[in-house]
Motif scaffolding. Structure first.
Motif, mmCIF file in Angstrom:
data_model
loop_
_atom_site.group_PDB
_atom_site.id
_atom_site.type_symbol
_atom_site.label_atom_id
_atom_site.label_comp_id
_atom_site.label_asym_id
_atom_site.label_seq_id
_atom_site.Cartn_x
_atom_site.Cartn_y
_atom_site.Cartn_z
ATOM 1 N N GLN A 8 13.490 7.799 -1.300
ATOM 2 C CA GLN A 8 12.726 8.407 -0.210
ATOM 3 C C GLN A 8 11.827 7.417 0.508
ATOM 4 N N VAL A 9 11.550 6.287 -0.131
ATOM 5 C CA VAL A 9 10.629 5.334 0.499
ATOM 6 C C VAL A 9 11.309 3.977 0.732
ATOM 7 N N MET B 180 5.249 10.044 -7.457
ATOM 8 C CA MET B 180 6.691 9.979 -7.216
ATOM 9 C C MET B 180 7.327 9.197 -8.366
ATOM 10 N N ALA C 260 0.838 -1.210 0.000
ATOM 11 C CA ALA C 260 0.000 0.000 0.000
ATOM 12 C C ALA C 260 0.869 1.254 0.000
ATOM 13 N N VAL C 261 2.009 1.183 0.692
ATOM 14 C CA VAL C 261 2.902 2.340 0.756
ATOM 15 C C VAL C 261 3.492 2.629 -0.628
ATOM 16 N N GLU D 293 2.212 1.673 -3.484
ATOM 17 C CA GLU D 293 1.153 2.089 -4.399
ATOM 18 C C GLU D 293 0.787 3.552 -4.178
ATOM 19 N N ALA D 294 0.728 3.959 -2.910
ATOM 20 C CA ALA D 294 0.432 5.362 -2.608
ATOM 21 C C ALA D 294 1.520 6.259 -3.200
ATOM 22 N N ALA D 295 2.770 5.830 -3.077
ATOM 23 C CA ALA D 295 3.880 6.626 -3.598
ATOM 24 C C ALA D 295 3.762 6.803 -5.113
ATOM 25 N N ARG D 296 3.457 5.724 -5.812
ATOM 26 C CA ARG D 296 3.298 5.825 -7.267
ATOM 27 C C ARG D 296 2.085 6.681 -7.604
ATOM 28 N N GLY D 297 0.997 6.420 -6.886
ATOM 29 C CA GLY D 297 -0.251 7.121 -7.177
ATOM 30 C C GLY D 297 -0.151 8.618 -6.961
ATOM 31 N N MET D 298 0.748 9.025 -6.061
ATOM 32 C CA MET D 298 0.892 10.461 -5.819
ATOM 33 C C MET D 298 1.887 11.108 -6.761
ATOM 34 N N LEU E 67 13.016 2.763 4.374
ATOM 35 C CA LEU E 67 12.202 1.778 5.090
ATOM 36 C C LEU E 67 12.907 0.433 5.234
#
Lengths: 211, 254
Positions: free
Chosen positions: A130-131, A122, A112-113, A115-120, A135
């Motif tokens: 950065q991710v 990045m 989910a992290v 996917e959120a990164a791509r969806g926003m 992590l």
């Protein structure tokens, strides 16, 4: 002559050998990290590369260290100098734990992290730096810690090809059947391993992401 | 294409590389300012359809237009930064504070720090979280509902005109979900964004949607206003409605 006396009388030499040992391990780890972390990232991105890459590193790991030095000896540039030869062999040993942990760390990130990164919006590079790397940093460091402790131990074998380090004492002690000499190499090597393990585990916990 | 259509699907299909069709010949327009709810069970193709909008996926056939331009012509990164994205469990970065999470897109877009900070405060207030209390917290220090609020705030950060929401309230307990839904409805009225929301929850669809797109097995079964949906004779729609009525019947017994 007992061990304590021996240490007192040869403190400078032992210190010198210890520094040589640290130098060998330090250079090895720098090269190993520079090779293994990108390979680990590659394995995490392209799982089909896992077999060839991890497999090869695994094979390197299984070759007995003395034999590995022997195998590398005829290699043109490497065989010319003892320290080069030793560092090359040690690097091959250090790769596996770092590749494995890097790949596992990145693969273990919550989808989910990512996917959120791509969806926003990045970019792949931003996601990596950065991710994904922040992590998985503590997992990667755990791999580096294992590899470092292993390398400190195996580096004593480097003395067999004349690369110096604490192994000099161990080999001399074995040849002369002198326990004090063996311990003059073994004790500092063990302390180095413990110290490195401790320092790196502190760093690892510092950098583990809050969960 | 009508003048006000902000998202348009033209005969869009999407199949996996192995040939399995997830979405079949979808044609659909989303006018400016509408909240379109895609309702359907898991595997109905609703999330696939949503990911085609911000080009997380590209159509196997047909075309998707955002603001009149093909998604395949849009620069994917630029397109995604113009579209807010909220997913289930929020997908917050665990190593970032609430402020850093909310400021992510503004930072990528190069806003100065002072403006980012002001915006983060404004957004937290908007989603009913006290900025002084929450800006410095990490996601693991938040409840599920708070995380979801931060997820919405993050999606709104760069003031996108479109918001995509994939089961945004799905992981919450029923009471929190009802609360957040209510808040979100108010937010919707205030902000007037174009929203595409994916859910399998009929009451959520009726509550939040200006229109409901009913999906089943990769196909669009129909598009209804909430009122039309309740009266529809379409078998799948009717099944959803009767499931709602079953609940009402239960309430009647009390």
């Amino acid at each position: 002559m007992n061990v304590i006396q021996y240490f007192q009388q040869h403190a400078d030499e032992i210190l010198q050998a210890t520094l040589e040992h640290i130098w060998l391990v330090g250079i090895t780890m720098a090269i190993a990290v520079a090779i293994a972390v990108p390979l680990g990232i590659l394995v995490a991105r392209r799982p089909w590369l896992s077999k060839p890459i991890v497999g090869t590193a695994n094979v390197a790991e299984t070759i007995p260290s003395l034999a590995l030095l022997g195998i590398l000896l005829p290699v043109p540039w490497l065989g010319e100098r003892a320290d080069r030869l030793a560092i090359a062999a040690l690097t091959l040993y250090a790769l596996l734990p770092i590749i494995r942990n890097t790949a596992a760390g990145i693969a273990g990130i919550d989808p989910a992290v990512r996917e959120a990164a791509r969806g926003m919006g990045m970019t792949e590079r931003q996601i990596l730096w950065q991710v994904e790397l922040p992590l998985s940093l503590s997992t990667i460091l755990a791999g580096i810690r294992v590899a470092t402790v292993l390398t400190i131990g195996v580096a004593t074998i480097a003395a067999a090809v004349g690369a110096g380090g604490l192994g000099e004492y161990i080999f001399r002690g074995l040849a002369m059947v002198n326990n004090s000499l063996i311990l003059a190499g073994a004790i500092p090597a063990a302390l180095l391993a413990l110290g490195a393990d401790f320092l790196l585990s502190v760093l690892e916990h510092r950098l583990s992401p809050a969960r | 294409m009508s003048e006000a259509a902000i998202i348009e699907f033209r005969d869009v299909s999407y199949s996996l590389p192995n040939g399995q069709a997830l979405l079949k010949r979808l044609s659909l327009t989303v006018p400016l300012g509408e909240t379109l709810v895609m309702l359907g069970r898991s595997g109905a193709g609703k999330t696939t359809a949503m990911k085609l909008i911000n080009r997380l996926l590209e159509p196997s056939a047909g075309e998707v237009l955002v603001e009149g331009r093909l998604t395949t012509v849009w620069d994917a990164i630029a397109l995604r930064r113009r579209i807010g994205y909220v997913i289930q469990e929020a997908g917050l970065f665990p190593h970032y504070t609430v402020e850093e999470n909310v400021s992510l897109v503004p930072k990528l877009e190069g806003w100065p720090a002072s403006r980012r900070r002001a915006r983060a405060k404004e957004l937290l207030a908007l989603v009913a979280l006290d900025p002084d209390q929450f800006l410095g917290r990490y996601p693991h220090q938040l409840s599920g509902g708070q995380r979801q609020r931060v997820g919405v705030a993050r999606a709104l950060a760069a003031d996108p005109s479109i918001l995509l929401m994939d089961e945004p309230f799905g992981a919450l307990d029923p009471l929190t979900r009802a609360e957040i839904r209510q808040e979100f409805q108010e937010l919707q009225r205030k902000l007037r964004k174009t929203i595409v929301l994916v859910t399998h929850d009929t009451s959520e669809a009726l509550f939040l949607g200006t229109r409901i797109a009913l999906m089943e097995a990769g196909e669009l079964r129909g598009v209804y206003s909430p009122r039309e949906f309740l009266k529809s004779n379409e078998p799948v729609a009717a099944a959803y409605v009767s499931q709602l009525h079953a609940l009402e019947g239960f309430e009647g017994k009390q």
